[in-house]
Design a protein around this motif. Structure first.
Motif, PDB file in Angstrom:
ATOM      1  N   GLU A  40       0.836  -1.185   0.000  1.00 10.05           N
ATOM      2  CA  GLU A  40       0.000   0.000   0.000  1.00 10.05           C
ATOM      3  C   GLU A  40       0.878   1.245   0.000  1.00 10.05           C
ATOM      4  OE1 GLU A  40      -3.076   0.091   2.918  1.00 10.05           O
ATOM      5  OE2 GLU A  40      -3.424  -2.062   2.736  1.00 10.05           O
ATOM      6  N   VAL A  41       0.547   2.181  -0.860  1.00  9.59           N
ATOM      7  CA  VAL A  41       1.350   3.395  -1.023  1.00  9.59           C
ATOM      8  C   VAL A  41       1.348   4.231   0.253  1.00  9.59           C
ATOM      9  CG1 VAL A  41       1.577   5.534  -2.337  1.00  9.59           C
ATOM     10  CG2 VAL A  41       0.957   3.416  -3.513  1.00  9.59           C
ATOM     11  N   THR A  42       0.197   4.377   0.894  1.00  7.77           N
ATOM     12  CA  THR A  42       0.093   5.200   2.102  1.00  7.77           C
ATOM     13  C   THR A  42       0.999   4.664   3.203  1.00  7.77           C
ATOM     14  OG1 THR A  42      -2.212   5.611   1.531  1.00  7.77           O
ATOM     15  CG2 THR A  42      -1.534   6.176   3.764  1.00  7.77           C
ATOM     16  N   THR A  43       0.974   3.355   3.406  1.00 17.07           N
ATOM     17  CA  THR A  43       1.820   2.745   4.428  1.00 17.07           C
ATOM     18  C   THR A  43       3.292   2.940   4.094  1.00 17.07           C
ATOM     19  OG1 THR A  43       0.106   1.090   4.832  1.00 17.07           O
ATOM     20  CG2 THR A  43       2.308   0.600   5.660  1.00 17.07           C
ATOM     21  N   LEU A  45       4.661   5.372   2.348  1.00 20.28           N
ATOM     22  CA  LEU A  45       5.027   6.777   2.586  1.00 20.28           C
ATOM     23  C   LEU A  45       5.211   7.065   4.074  1.00 20.28           C
ATOM     24  CD1 LEU A  45       2.744   8.595  -0.009  1.00 20.28           C
ATOM     25  CD2 LEU A  45       5.223   8.248  -0.119  1.00 20.28           C
ATOM     26  N   LEU A  46       4.339   6.532   4.904  1.00 22.61           N
ATOM     27  CA  LEU A  46       4.484   6.725   6.350  1.00 22.61           C
ATOM     28  C   LEU A  46       5.787   6.115   6.868  1.00 22.61           C
ATOM     29  CD1 LEU A  46       0.842   6.097   7.592  1.00 22.61           C
ATOM     30  CD2 LEU A  46       2.114   8.251   7.660  1.00 22.61           C
TER      31      LEU A  46
END
Length: 117
Positions: A40-43, A45-46
């Motif tokens: 997942e991209v969001t994970t 980035l975090l």
């Protein structure tokens, strides 16, 4: 009278192919479907906010294989059909629920939830 096993196998092949799964092998009695999930991209980035190493480790290790095996067998009394399903990973289990619910629509019966253990 239940649907013939071949009809369920055709339906399962259409449903899984439409969802991006790949059918493995050519055995007509046993259907094996596989797909690889992407990170997942969001994970990602975090995790990159915490540093390069956690983000890179996540990207390298986050993709998982999901596999579902479906076997359809007529029961000896010829009035029922047994569908044996095995899955690997949570996504495989969700796909099984999705397949069984689509079978209700396929045969024209009211949609009902299916409990899968």
């Amino acid at each position: 009278m239940p649907l013939p096993p071949v009809e369920i196998q055709r339906h399962a092949t259409r449903v899984y192919a439409a969802a991006g799964w790949t059918r493995l092998g050519s055995d007509s009695d046993v259907l094996v479907f596989r797909r690889r999930t992407q990170p997942e991209v969001t994970t990602a980035l975090l995790l990159f906010l915490f540093g390069l190493v956690p983000g890179l480790l996540y990207l390298a290790l986050a993709g998982r294989d999901q596999t579902t095996t479906i076997i359809t067998t007529p029961v000896p009394d010829a009035t029922r059909l047994e569908i044996v399903v095995s899955w690997k990973d949570r996504g495989g289990r969700l796909s099984v629920n999705w397949l069984f619910n689509s079978l209700h629509r396929f045969v024209g019966a009211p949609q009902a939830g299916v409990a899968v253990r």
